[in-house]
Design an enzyme around this catalytic site. Structure first.
Site, mmCIF file in Angstrom:
data_model
loop_
_atom_site.group_PDB
_atom_site.id
_atom_site.type_symbol
_atom_site.label_atom_id
_atom_site.label_comp_id
_atom_site.label_asym_id
_atom_site.label_seq_id
_atom_site.Cartn_x
_atom_site.Cartn_y
_atom_site.Cartn_z
ATOM 1 N N GLY A 31 0.811 -1.219 0.000
ATOM 2 C CA GLY A 31 0.000 0.000 0.000
ATOM 3 C C GLY A 31 0.839 1.260 0.000
ATOM 4 O O GLY A 31 2.037 1.222 -0.326
ATOM 5 N N HIS A 37 4.186 2.002 -8.096
ATOM 6 C CA HIS A 37 3.233 0.882 -8.002
ATOM 7 C C HIS A 37 2.280 0.904 -9.202
ATOM 8 O O HIS A 37 1.967 -0.133 -9.772
ATOM 9 C CB HIS A 37 2.376 0.989 -6.736
ATOM 10 C CG HIS A 37 3.146 0.849 -5.457
ATOM 11 N ND1 HIS A 37 3.306 1.881 -4.569
ATOM 12 C CD2 HIS A 37 3.778 -0.218 -4.917
ATOM 13 C CE1 HIS A 37 3.997 1.466 -3.526
ATOM 14 N NE2 HIS A 37 4.305 0.204 -3.704
ATOM 15 N N ASP A 150 13.646 -2.860 -5.527
ATOM 16 C CA ASP A 150 13.957 -3.936 -4.580
ATOM 17 C C ASP A 150 14.530 -5.122 -5.359
ATOM 18 O O ASP A 150 13.942 -6.208 -5.377
ATOM 19 C CB ASP A 150 12.694 -4.338 -3.817
ATOM 20 C CG ASP A 150 12.178 -3.199 -2.964
ATOM 21 O OD1 ASP A 150 12.928 -2.733 -2.098
ATOM 22 O OD2 ASP A 150 11.047 -2.739 -3.201
ATOM 23 N N SER A 185 9.360 5.802 -3.417
ATOM 24 C CA SER A 185 9.232 4.845 -2.322
ATOM 25 C C SER A 185 8.142 5.349 -1.386
ATOM 26 O O SER A 185 7.990 6.567 -1.192
ATOM 27 C CB SER A 185 10.562 4.754 -1.564
ATOM 28 O OG SER A 185 10.335 4.195 -0.286
HETATM 29 O O1 PAF Z 1 7.799 -5.084 -2.101
HETATM 30 C C1 PAF Z 1 6.868 -5.089 -1.268
HETATM 31 O O2 PAF Z 1 6.062 -4.157 -1.211
HETATM 32 C C2 PAF Z 1 6.722 -6.261 -0.312
HETATM 33 O O3 PAF Z 1 7.962 -6.736 0.089
HETATM 34 C C3 PAF Z 1 5.850 -7.398 -0.882
HETATM 35 C C4 PAF Z 1 6.466 -8.023 -2.118
HETATM 36 C C5 PAF Z 1 4.468 -6.855 -1.201
HETATM 37 C C6 PAF Z 1 5.694 -8.502 0.175
HETATM 38 O O4 PAF Z 1 5.114 -8.036 1.343
#
Ligand code: PAF
Length: 280
Positions: A31, A37, A150, A185
């Site tokens: 979230g 995202h 990441d 981020s």
């Molecule tokens: O990258 C993230 O936001 C988290 O590490 C994930 C992959 C949703 C797992 O909780």
């Protein structure tokens, strides 16, 4: 957008769609959604028929209780953002829906969980693999999308998928940056204006790395960029490493293939990570 809180209901709904021949694209998140995202969702929409996004602040991947408590949870805003880009399904379970007291998880991760982020955040990748495996079991996606920011997480999940023979295609999506270069981020909102300015040192270090790449050896690059980061005001470098992007081991020469430079630093009280890949 359909919203599910219960895994069984989501599982059943997706089974029905699969039986109609639809492919499922999955974007797992915690979230506090930002443009990074949303770009994952957009890339998923290019590849799959139905897009499932999950929002779950996973307690087992936090080694710092305060960090877990303070993690932003702007759920209403997140839902609006997902609706605005026409995400099909949102899975947003409570902790009790995902975990019970008998849960156990420990997975051998080929040392990937003991280096870089794993070294600084012990147990983090055990928690990440635990929740991602649970989510994959519920959603059974054809494709799952992860951000390059990441990168180590992507390597860890790729290893798990291979090892457990999970049938999913993992897609690595490029880092989305603010206009001035800072990697997006969910934690950036906590940077004070001064820290926000200081945090640009990470992107500048990686840009310097890219610009000097052709003319310097790996060890010269490591020395120069490390000293640049160490002298940058307002940041406390945690690591700067140059790795082989495929094997995810320290690179000693440029020969074997693509190279990735990875950096982590504390800016004020906030940890920031970033990376840059130099394709072969
Ligand atoms: O990258 C993230 O936001 C988290 O590490 C994930 C992959 C949703 C797992 O909780």
């Amino acid at each position: 957008m359909k919203i599910f809180n219960r895994k069984q209901a989501l599982h059943t709904y997706l089974d029905e769609l699969r039986s109609q021949g639809k492919t499922i694209g999955f974007v797992p998140t915690m979230g506090a959604l930002h443009a990074g995202h949303l770009s994952l969702i957009e890339q998923a929409q290019q590849k799959a028929d139905i897009i499932v996004c999950s929002i779950f602040v996973n307690p087992t991947q936090f080694n710092d209780k305060k960090d877990l408590e303070n993690y932003p949870r702007p759920v209403e805003d997140d839902i609006k953002k997902l609706e605005s880009i026409k995400c099909d399904l949102l899975f947003i379970p409570e902790v009790e829906e995902m975990y019970n007291s008998s849960d156990k998880w420990s997975m051998e991760l080929d040392n990937l969980d003991n280096i870089l982020e794993g070294k600084i955040r012990p147990g983090h990748y055990q928690g990440v693999t635990q929740i991602v495996k649970k989510l994959f079991d519920i959603i059974k996606p054809d494709f799952a999308f992860f951000g390059q920011k990441d990168y180590q997480q992507f390597m860890v999940i790729s290893y798990m998928v291979k090892k457990l023979r999970i049938k999913v295609i993992l897609v690595l999506c490029p880092i989305v940056r603010e206009k001035d270069g800072l990697a997006m981020s969910s934690r950036n909102i906590y940077l004070s204006p001064q820290d926000r300015q200081n945090s640009l040192a990470l992107f500048h270090a990686l840009s310097k790395f890219r610009d000097l790449y052709k003319s310097k050896s790996i060890s010269q690059l490591k020395t120069e960029i490390t000293s640049f980061l160490k002298s940058a005001p307002g940041i406390e470098m945690e690591y700067f490493e140059i790795f082989n992007a495929k094997s995810f081991e320290s690179a000693t020469s440029k020969r074997p293939g693509s190279i990735i430079a990875l950096v982590a630093a504390k800016v004020g009280s906030i940890r920031i990570i970033d990376n840059m890949i130099i394709e072969k």
